[in-house]
Design an enzyme around this catalytic site. Structure first.
Site, short mmCIF file in Angstrom:
data_model
loop_
_atom_site.label_atom_id
_atom_site.label_comp_id
_atom_site.label_asym_id
_atom_site.label_seq_id
_atom_site.Cartn_x
_atom_site.Cartn_y
_atom_site.Cartn_z
N TRP A 5 -2.72 -1.66 -11.97
CA TRP A 5 -2.77 -0.63 -13.01
C TRP A 5 -2.90 -1.19 -14.42
O TRP A 5 -2.66 -0.50 -15.38
CB TRP A 5 -1.57 0.32 -12.90
CG TRP A 5 -0.24 -0.35 -12.57
CD1 TRP A 5 0.32 -0.45 -11.33
CD2 TRP A 5 0.67 -0.99 -13.47
NE1 TRP A 5 1.52 -1.12 -11.38
CE2 TRP A 5 1.77 -1.45 -12.68
CE3 TRP A 5 0.69 -1.21 -14.84
CZ2 TRP A 5 2.85 -2.13 -13.24
CZ3 TRP A 5 1.77 -1.89 -15.39
CH2 TRP A 5 2.84 -2.34 -14.58
N ASN A 62 12.47 8.52 -7.03
CA ASN A 62 11.84 7.23 -7.37
C ASN A 62 11.42 7.26 -8.83
O ASN A 62 10.77 8.19 -9.28
CB ASN A 62 10.59 6.98 -6.52
CG ASN A 62 10.07 5.56 -6.68
OD1 ASN A 62 10.78 4.60 -6.34
ND2 ASN A 62 8.86 5.40 -7.20
N GLU A 63 11.86 6.27 -9.57
CA GLU A 63 11.44 6.11 -10.97
C GLU A 63 11.39 7.45 -11.70
O GLU A 63 10.33 7.89 -12.18
CB GLU A 63 10.10 5.41 -11.05
CG GLU A 63 10.15 3.97 -10.58
CD GLU A 63 8.88 3.19 -10.91
OE1 GLU A 63 7.83 3.80 -11.13
OE2 GLU A 63 8.96 1.95 -10.93
N GLU A 107 12.19 -3.36 -7.47
CA GLU A 107 10.75 -3.55 -7.31
C GLU A 107 10.25 -4.60 -8.28
O GLU A 107 10.64 -4.62 -9.45
CB GLU A 107 9.97 -2.27 -7.65
CG GLU A 107 9.99 -1.19 -6.63
CD GLU A 107 9.10 -0.03 -7.09
OE1 GLU A 107 8.15 -0.25 -7.86
OE2 GLU A 107 9.39 1.10 -6.67
N ARG A 138 0.95 11.75 -7.49
CA ARG A 138 2.33 11.75 -7.06
C ARG A 138 3.22 12.27 -8.19
O ARG A 138 2.78 12.42 -9.32
CB ARG A 138 2.80 10.36 -6.63
CG ARG A 138 2.85 9.35 -7.76
CD ARG A 138 3.47 8.04 -7.28
NE ARG A 138 3.44 7.05 -8.35
CZ ARG A 138 3.81 5.79 -8.20
NH1 ARG A 138 4.24 5.36 -7.03
NH2 ARG A 138 3.76 4.95 -9.19
N HIS A 195 -2.89 -3.47 -5.03
CA HIS A 195 -1.63 -4.00 -5.58
C HIS A 195 -1.10 -5.06 -4.61
O HIS A 195 -1.08 -4.84 -3.39
CB HIS A 195 -0.63 -2.84 -5.70
CG HIS A 195 0.59 -3.15 -6.50
ND1 HIS A 195 1.55 -4.05 -6.08
CD2 HIS A 195 1.02 -2.67 -7.70
CE1 HIS A 195 2.51 -4.09 -7.00
NE2 HIS A 195 2.22 -3.27 -7.98
N GLU A 221 -3.05 2.43 -4.24
CA GLU A 221 -2.46 1.12 -4.57
C GLU A 221 -2.89 0.01 -3.61
O GLU A 221 -2.18 -0.98 -3.45
CB GLU A 221 -0.93 1.26 -4.62
CG GLU A 221 -0.52 2.20 -5.75
CD GLU A 221 0.97 2.31 -5.95
OE1 GLU A 221 1.41 2.32 -7.12
OE2 GLU A 221 1.69 2.40 -4.94
N LYS A 222 -4.07 0.19 -3.01
CA LYS A 222 -4.50 -0.81 -2.02
C LYS A 222 -4.80 -2.17 -2.63
O LYS A 222 -4.82 -3.17 -1.93
CB LYS A 222 -5.69 -0.29 -1.19
CG LYS A 222 -6.90 0.10 -1.99
CD LYS A 222 -7.96 0.71 -1.08
CE LYS A 222 -9.15 1.20 -1.86
NZ LYS A 222 -8.84 2.30 -2.80
C1 GAL Z 1 6.22 1.61 -9.30
C2 GAL Z 1 6.46 2.57 -8.15
C3 GAL Z 1 5.94 2.03 -6.85
C4 GAL Z 1 4.57 1.44 -7.05
C5 GAL Z 1 4.64 0.36 -8.08
C6 GAL Z 1 3.32 -0.32 -8.32
O1 GAL Z 1 6.09 2.32 -10.49
O2 GAL Z 1 7.82 2.87 -8.01
O3 GAL Z 1 5.91 3.07 -5.90
O4 GAL Z 1 3.70 2.45 -7.45
O5 GAL Z 1 5.05 0.93 -9.30
O6 GAL Z 1 3.42 -1.29 -9.33
#
Ligand code: GAL
Length: 650
Positions: free
Chosen positions: A313, A148-149, A305, A110, A356, A353-354
């Site tokens: 991660w 985003n970020e 978030e 991404r 997470h 990210e499954k």
């Molecule tokens: C952020 C991101 C999200 C998701 C999240 C996971 O960096 O904006 O889309 O990836 O981390 O922790």
């Protein structure tokens, strides 16, 4: 965000495009049960919204927004530009970013775009124009979430378009090449340029790269991303006059200078994932909340978030023990957030990210995580009186991206972790229950009675004047080692560090002659009016006009002053600290500095795991340890279970 002012926003990223439509109905029902007010939609939906260039498919998004609207759930609508579709990479491979080593990054993850790509910009703006005109007046949309970020994963790109854009940025800054040569000190190592056409991006090079070129490229890269944000925001603004526009910051994120971004967002928003396995994450997260409030000049902000439990991660993705999701959430509210959102609503079944965590886990609603989510949602409905409320602070801590970047470059006197350095001072106040605002060193600090400038390595003349004015006006100033060493072009301030001959040296009454970072981790003693242990750093300082509080007992600077203070007419005090104090010494120093700043501590002695802060007449008290504890606040005994958090009348 004025429609329902009495609710703290609660919810998260909602990615219905990953699920069949029957799930969407269940989502709305479960959101209602969890007291969700708000979801962020379409953050990564570009490929589905525009499957081919210029062919838009908005039907599914219409459907999602209508369902949410009928269910009473408000939407923060994303512009979907953070992750361009495969067709952009295929048709415009030049839009992909290039790493410092010259490697073109591939499609398949991404955020694979160069901030200076014309093709990316063209297609992103076209999509935003479509979205803004279609949804500006949608009754569910209460705010816009741009990109985003920004800068996450790809803060800088070294591609040819970035090189061209960097040259334009440099022309604007320096106008002529001689000015650039002077600012970059190119007489050194035969780096003189004859024209802007010769100037490149600071790609991988044989040895230490030109420091000012590197810093300017950092500044340019932050500005290039900001230009993208602003271009999208402008399009939205032309369609949706009164709807707040934001993008999610990432706490202390080195690559993007949030002081320069903050004036361009209507509400500051932040993503934060405190590491439950790191005992110091309580300090970092409290500080990040305070930074967000400070970026907005004290205005409420939005936690855009966080995780309900583990992320996916970290080397081990440790889950959040019971109480910790609640504690993190209420900490944000107590430090100024008017909303608590998450990544993400429903845990993904596929993709990167499954694993997470989410508000609704794979195992469904009858789960520890989801039941905690419901309870928290319910609790937040009772905190509506905090919406819009202030978090007062009398202490300011200077924080500056230029200093961060410059002190961590190659070729400096030691490997210095700037953020860690600043947070050691922040923690000193946190341990006493004293609320701190962050401040740019050039900013007006007149509302604060105690100003701390830790490792303020880069100081412009304006910053020197601003800091010097603190003690002159009768307040307390603390300046520490490594401050005032260079100007904004990273040229040494000659004649003794601390702003050279300038006003700051006069305010402090000392000048720094030599740096002496310690070769090993062994502590050295400090004795005098304040005694204790210090580490890592010593300086040889000359005292012109100050009182020596303490001297070094050992090490290179043995016998030389370690702590000084200059008392000014009118009650002002200017402290200089030439070393890194141990935790115990920091506690002593904080006591002295609070006294000079006429700031009362909440805890009369330092408390390691408990934090407290006041917002809107309520005092928040939280225990970051797994074991129960007892604290005394305003002569009241407060019992806190492990990871417990309470509100008491202040
Ligand atoms: C952020 C991101 C999200 C998701 C999240 C996971 O960096 O904006 O889309 O990836 O981390 O922790």
């Amino acid at each position: 965000m004025t429609e329902t002012p009495s609710r703290i926003r609660y919810g998260g990223d909602y990615n219905p495009e990953q699920w069949p439509t029957p799930v969407w109905n269940e989502d709305v029902r479960l959101m209602q049960q969890a007291h969700v007010t708000t979801v962020t939609v379409a953050v990564f939906a570009w490929a589905l919204l525009e499957p081919e260039p210029g062919r838009y498919e908005f039907g599914w998004l219409d459907d999602v927004l209508d369902r949410l609207n009928r269910g009473g759930i408000r939407v923060i609508l994303a512009t979907a530009t953070a992750s361009p579709p495969a067709w952009l990479a295929h048709r415009h491979p030049e839009s992909l970013p290039v790493s410092i080593d010259g490697v073109r990054l591939a499609f398949g993850s991404r955020q694979q775009f160069s901030p200076s790509s014309a093709a990316y910009r063209h297609h992103a703006m076209r999509l935003v124009t479509q979205l803004a005109s279609r949804y500006a007046a949608h009754p569910a949309v209460e705010a816009w979430h741009v990109g985003n970020e920004y800068g996450n994963h790809v803060p800088r790109s070294y591609d040819p378009e970035s090189q061209e854009a960097f040259r334009v940025w440099l022309r604007n800054r320096y106008v002529d090449i001689d000015a650039l040569n002077a600012a970059w000190g190119t007489a050194f190592w035969s780096q003189t340029y004859q024209s802007f056409a010769e100037v490149g991006v600071p790609s991988a090079a044989p040895m230490i790269r030109n420091p000012t070129q590197v810093l300017d490229f950092d500044r340019f890269s932050s500005d290039a991303l900001l230009a993208l944000y602003r271009a999208e925001a402008e399009i939205i603004r032309s369609h949706a006059r009164d709807v707040p526009i934001t993008t999610n910051f990432m706490g202390f994120f080195k690559d993007v200078d949030y002081w320069s971004w903050a004036p361009h967002v209507d509400v500051v928003s932040d993503d934060l994932y405190p590491d439950p396995a790191d005992p110091r994450s309580r300090v970092l997260s409290a500080a990040a909340r305070d930074l967000m409030r400070s970026l907005g000049g004290g205005k409420p902000w939005l936690l855009m978030e966080q995780a309900t439990s583990a992320v996916n991660w970290r080397p081990p993705n440790v889950p959040l023990a019971d109480g910790r999701h609640r504690l993190n959430s209420l900490q944000a509210v107590a430090r100024g957030a008017d909303g608590v959102l998450h990544f993400q609503w429903r845990q993904s079944a596929a993709g990167a990210e499954k694993f997470h965590s989410a508000m609704l886990p794979h195992a469904g609603e009858d789960t520890r995580v989801h039941q905690n989510v419901r309870r928290l949602g319910e609790e937040l409905t009772r905190l509506g009186d905090l919406v819009g409320a202030d978090v007062p602070a009398k202490v300011a801590l200077c924080f500056d991206w230029d200093s961060w970047r410059a002190i961590e470059q190659d070729g400096t006197p030691a490997v210095v972790d700037y953020l860690d350095t600043v947070l050691r001072f922040y923690e000193g106040f946190l341990r006493r229950g004293v609320t701190v605002d962050f401040l740019h060193p050039e900013a007006d600090s007149s509302g604060y009675s105690l100003v701390i400038a830790p490792a303020a390595h880069v100081l412009s003349d304006d910053a020197v004047r601003a800091l010097a004015s603190v003690s002159a006006r009768g307040d307390a100033l603390v300046v520490t080692y490594l401050s005032g060493v260079v100007d904004e072009n990273l040229h040494i301030r000659l004649g003794g560090y601390l702003g050279g001959e300038g006003a700051l040296r006069g305010a402090l009454g000392v000048r720094v002659e030599e740096f002496a970072p310690a070769a090993d981790g062994a502590p050295f003693g400090i004795s005098g009016g304040i005694s204790g242990e210090a580490h890592f750093w010593q300086e040889l300082i000359r005292v012109d006009d100050a009182q020596v509080v303490s001297t070094f007992d050992s090490g290179f600077a043995a016998g030389s002053p370690a702590i000084t203070v200059k008392r000014h007419d009118g009650g002002g005090a200017a402290w200089y600290l030439a070393t890194r104090p141990s935790t115990a010494l920091m506690d002593e120093l904080v006591t002295a500095w609070l006294a000079d700043g006429r700031v009362a501590a909440v805890f009369d002695r330092a408390v390691a795991d408990v934090e407290t802060v006041v917002r809107g007449g309520r005092r928040f008290v939280a225990n970051h340890a797994a074991t129960p504890t007892v604290v005394t606040v305003d002569d009241r005994r407060i019992d806190l279970p492990g990871y417990g958090a309470v509100w008491v009348e202040s």
